[in-house]
Design a protein around this motif. Structure first.
Motif, short mmCIF file in Angstrom:
data_model
loop_
_atom_site.label_atom_id
_atom_site.label_comp_id
_atom_site.label_asym_id
_atom_site.label_seq_id
_atom_site.Cartn_x
_atom_site.Cartn_y
_atom_site.Cartn_z
N VAL A 71 0.84 -1.19 0.00
CA VAL A 71 0.00 0.00 0.00
C VAL A 71 0.88 1.25 0.00
CG1 VAL A 71 -1.60 1.35 1.41
CG2 VAL A 71 -2.00 -1.10 1.05
N HIS A 72 1.93 1.20 0.79
CA HIS A 72 2.87 2.33 0.81
C HIS A 72 3.49 2.55 -0.57
CE1 HIS A 72 6.52 4.63 1.39
NE2 HIS A 72 7.25 3.56 1.11
N LEU A 73 3.99 1.47 -1.14
CA LEU A 73 4.62 1.56 -2.46
C LEU A 73 3.64 2.14 -3.49
CD1 LEU A 73 7.49 0.69 -2.11
CD2 LEU A 73 6.72 -1.69 -2.38
N ALA A 74 2.40 1.66 -3.43
CA ALA A 74 1.38 2.13 -4.37
C ALA A 74 1.09 3.62 -4.13
CB ALA A 74 0.11 1.32 -4.20
N SER A 75 1.08 4.00 -2.86
CA SER A 75 0.76 5.39 -2.54
C SER A 75 1.83 6.34 -3.07
CB SER A 75 0.61 5.56 -1.03
OG SER A 75 1.90 5.61 -0.44
N MET A 76 3.02 5.82 -3.34
CA MET A 76 4.07 6.66 -3.89
C MET A 76 3.96 6.73 -5.42
SD MET A 76 5.48 7.53 -1.09
CE MET A 76 6.90 8.48 -1.67
N GLY A 77 2.88 6.17 -5.93
CA GLY A 77 2.65 6.29 -7.37
C GLY A 77 3.12 5.10 -8.19
N ASN A 78 3.61 4.06 -7.53
CA ASN A 78 4.07 2.89 -8.27
C ASN A 78 2.90 2.03 -8.70
OD1 ASN A 78 6.35 3.21 -5.76
ND2 ASN A 78 7.04 3.33 -7.87
N ARG A 79 2.82 1.75 -9.97
CA ARG A 79 1.67 1.01 -10.49
C ARG A 79 1.96 -0.48 -10.66
NH1 ARG A 79 -2.06 3.21 -8.81
NH2 ARG A 79 -3.46 2.25 -10.34
N SER A 80 3.18 -0.81 -11.01
CA SER A 80 3.48 -2.24 -11.11
C SER A 80 4.54 -2.59 -10.07
CB SER A 80 3.95 -2.58 -12.53
OG SER A 80 5.23 -2.08 -12.76
N ILE A 81 4.14 -3.44 -9.18
CA ILE A 81 4.99 -3.77 -8.04
C ILE A 81 5.33 -5.26 -8.08
CG2 ILE A 81 5.12 -3.78 -5.53
CD1 ILE A 81 3.05 -1.49 -5.55
N ALA A 82 6.60 -5.55 -8.17
CA ALA A 82 7.03 -6.94 -8.30
C ALA A 82 7.38 -7.54 -6.94
CB ALA A 82 8.23 -7.02 -9.25
N PHE A 83 7.46 -8.85 -6.90
CA PHE A 83 7.84 -9.56 -5.67
C PHE A 83 9.08 -10.41 -5.95
CE2 PHE A 83 7.77 -12.67 -2.30
CZ PHE A 83 7.24 -11.97 -1.20
N LEU A 84 10.11 -10.18 -5.16
CA LEU A 84 11.35 -10.94 -5.32
C LEU A 84 11.39 -12.05 -4.26
CD1 LEU A 84 14.03 -11.28 -6.73
CD2 LEU A 84 14.96 -9.41 -5.34
N HIS A 85 11.28 -13.28 -4.75
CA HIS A 85 11.19 -14.43 -3.84
C HIS A 85 12.54 -14.86 -3.27
CE1 HIS A 85 7.00 -15.75 -4.16
NE2 HIS A 85 7.03 -15.36 -5.42
N GLY A 86 12.48 -15.42 -2.07
CA GLY A 86 13.64 -16.10 -1.50
C GLY A 86 13.34 -17.59 -1.58
N ASP A 87 12.62 -18.08 -0.61
CA ASP A 87 12.28 -19.50 -0.57
C ASP A 87 10.76 -19.65 -0.64
OD1 ASP A 87 11.78 -22.12 -0.03
OD2 ASP A 87 12.72 -22.11 1.96
N ARG A 88 10.28 -20.04 -1.80
CA ARG A 88 8.83 -20.09 -2.00
C ARG A 88 8.15 -21.15 -1.14
NH1 ARG A 88 7.58 -18.12 -8.09
NH2 ARG A 88 9.62 -17.24 -8.53
N ALA A 89 8.91 -22.09 -0.65
CA ALA A 89 8.32 -23.16 0.15
C ALA A 89 8.18 -22.75 1.62
CB ALA A 89 9.17 -24.41 0.04
N ASP A 90 8.82 -21.66 1.98
CA ASP A 90 8.80 -21.23 3.37
C ASP A 90 7.44 -20.60 3.72
OD1 ASP A 90 9.13 -20.04 5.79
OD2 ASP A 90 10.76 -18.71 5.19
N PRO A 91 6.77 -21.14 4.71
CA PRO A 91 5.45 -20.62 5.09
C PRO A 91 5.46 -19.14 5.43
CG PRO A 91 6.16 -22.38 6.59
CD PRO A 91 7.17 -22.31 5.50
N VAL A 92 6.54 -18.69 6.05
CA VAL A 92 6.62 -17.26 6.37
C VAL A 92 6.60 -16.44 5.08
CG1 VAL A 92 8.15 -15.46 7.24
CG2 VAL A 92 7.76 -17.53 8.59
#
Lengths: 337, 337
Positions: free
Chosen positions: B169-190
DNA sequence: CTGAAAGCGCTTACAG
DNA sequence: CTGAAAGCGCTTACAG
């Protein structure tokens, strides 16, 4: 939890027999052996180490007392100590004294009453009477990272003098003629070693030392910023700065940036210790790394030797530091800011 | 070391009397009391906690088993736990399982046989049979930073879902429209919680999610560099990246720099957890910090409660994260590169 | 108020 | 090979 009595009665043998099959020191007939083992499994019986220790007079446990677990120096040191401990079947537990003597003292007492077989200690300060007390009680201690002058304890530490000397020679070899020293804690013997090595390095490089080349009075990011800025404002401005620790250097870097100065172009930087952030800072920081893992491992070996041979000669082990040359002192090592 | 028998005979009293004056639970005449205390001091007598524990059935010792002491998440957590422990007169010892299940298992066994009163555990992975075993043996355990689905253990952790949501929400509020996610360990529940919060944040901000917004397959500086660069090369390039941990973000930052991209101008960045380096990086990194100290302190309180009240209801405590907005996502917060 | 005794859970000679 | 007994260093009723 099940006791040895319960497994003995369930297996219809004496407790001595259970003890014998578990310890394996005395031969037991296969028949009884199997019966006992079955019950052990069934009850998930685990001998009470408290009782064992009471008899055997050792706990197979070593305490590692650290001044500040937050200091990036320690995790690797603990790894080294832990690996060496496991290899000899000892359990290593870590305690944090929070840089407070009273806490250190409480921990030492707690460890002593719990009869740890030995202690690895990164002492909090010069105060040593409480350490003497536990040493006199007969618990083996080895000192980490520094030497406690009064007590004749085994110790293992980095060669801070040589490390400082080497970094100054490096800085000089890059053409820097005036090299400043950014202090953290001038009363700290480790820093005094570093400063002495710096002085000698200057001398060996044919460079002059003068009072205006010293700054800083305590550690921390903010002090690095403040004292670093002061240094950078001096006229003439030093070509290079050796910081007593990486935290100071990070603050210093920030100050330079805010002043529009670049490193290494305007000022080269090197710092002691090599926490992860050195490699991630911009520019990447040249650092004098302590061989933390080796210090921990070596200290544990010495401690274990002393436990098994209390009268052995007191030893002092000095390990070489490693100079990591990075952008902040070497324009060649990739595009530095 | 002196035993209670020695002080008894030196003071010409029975061992029971010595015990009584030391424990203070039974009144003793001043005369005998003084005599005993004098000898105690003279001999520097410290009761053997092993023997005491054998009788009293508690050790006043808590073990904290950490997955990786090198992770900057843990020092503060340990501080919190330690302070809470000392306040109630327990000794906290720390162990490192090195992210290996077998090691974790050995440590758990070692702790159990030493009869610690309870365990604080930051588990290594999803494997939990060895944990079940010690729980079934009756030793209280509370889980740190994650929930072990199978065993009904008390746990305390950060609200990763909400933290991710908030940062998006913060990132979007700064005007960013496309926000990517950089994964570490996709199997990690956290991480899965974090990813879910990110997805929901996108949705609540009215932004689209698509597969091209995901990258990364494991943790580490190098992977951050590699996957970060890949993300930055995408066309169209994302405006912002939320990294699953700070290490990834550091690598990502390095990649951007090498590509001649600036943050936040070209790409805004936020990352999870808030190790020291976040504040020292250039630009300073916006971070979703876990309340580590509070997690540790709260977990210890819960553990102590359970020790004294084994039948209490199982609890799950979720603590809010703290969003530290810094240069990498906010052009306003000082001159960012 | 004080002491003798039992017991916590083990191990280790010592008999048999 | 196996069991009974003593003992590690304490604490805690129980008598007196």
């Amino acid at each position: 939890m099940a006791t040895i009595r319960e497994v003995a009665s369930r297996a219809s043998v004496s407790v001595g027999t259970v003890s014998n099959v578990l310890s394996g020191t005395v031969p037991v007939s296969t028949r009884l052996r199997d019966r006992v083992l079955a019950v052990v499994r069934e009850l998930d019986y685990q001998p009470n180490q408290l009782a064992q220790s009471l008899k055997s007079r050792h706990t197979k446990m070593i305490g590692m007392v650290l001044r500040d677990i937050t200091d990036p120096l320690f995790p690797q040191m603990m790894r080294g100590a832990k690996d060496a401990a496991w290899a000899r079947n000892y359990l290593l537990v870590m305690l944090d004294s929070d840089a407070k003597v009273e806490r250190e003292q409480q921990i030492l007492v707690a460890l002593r009453t719990r009869r740890v077989d030995g202690i690895l200690l990164a002492p909090t300060g010069p105060e040593e009477s409480h350490i003497r007390a536990v040493r006199d009680a007969g618990v083996p201690i080895v000192c980490l990272g520094r030497e406690l002058p009064g007590l004749g304890l085994d110790c293992v530490l980095a060669d801070n003098y040589k490390g400082a000397h080497q970094s100054v020679v490096h800085l000089a070899s890059m053409g820097n003629r005036s090299i400043a020293f950014l202090h953290g804690d001038r009363a700290d013997p480790v820093e005094q070693e570093r400063f002495a090595g710096y002085r000698r390095g200057l001398q060996d490089a044919g460079l002059a030392f003068e009072a205006s080349l010293e700054a800083g009075s305590h550690s921390g990011l903010d002090e690095g910023y403040r004292a670093g800025a002061a240094l950078a404002k001096r006229n003439p401005r030093p070509n290079a700065i050796l910081a007593a620790d990486a935290m100071l250097a990070a603050g210093l870097l920030r100050a330079l940036r805010d002043m529009g100065l670049r490193s290494p172009a305007d000022i080269a930087i090197a710092a002691f210790d090599d926490p992860f952030c050195c490699d991630v800072l911009r520019p990447r920081l040249t650092a004098v790394a302590q061989p933390s893992y080796e210090i921990g491992a070596k200290a544990m070996e010495i401690l274990l030797s002393r436990i098994h041979e209390p009268e052995r000669r007191r030893s002092k082990t000095v390990l070489d530091t490693i100079l990591h040359i990075r952008e902040s002192s070497s324009p060649l090592s990739s595009a530095a800011t």
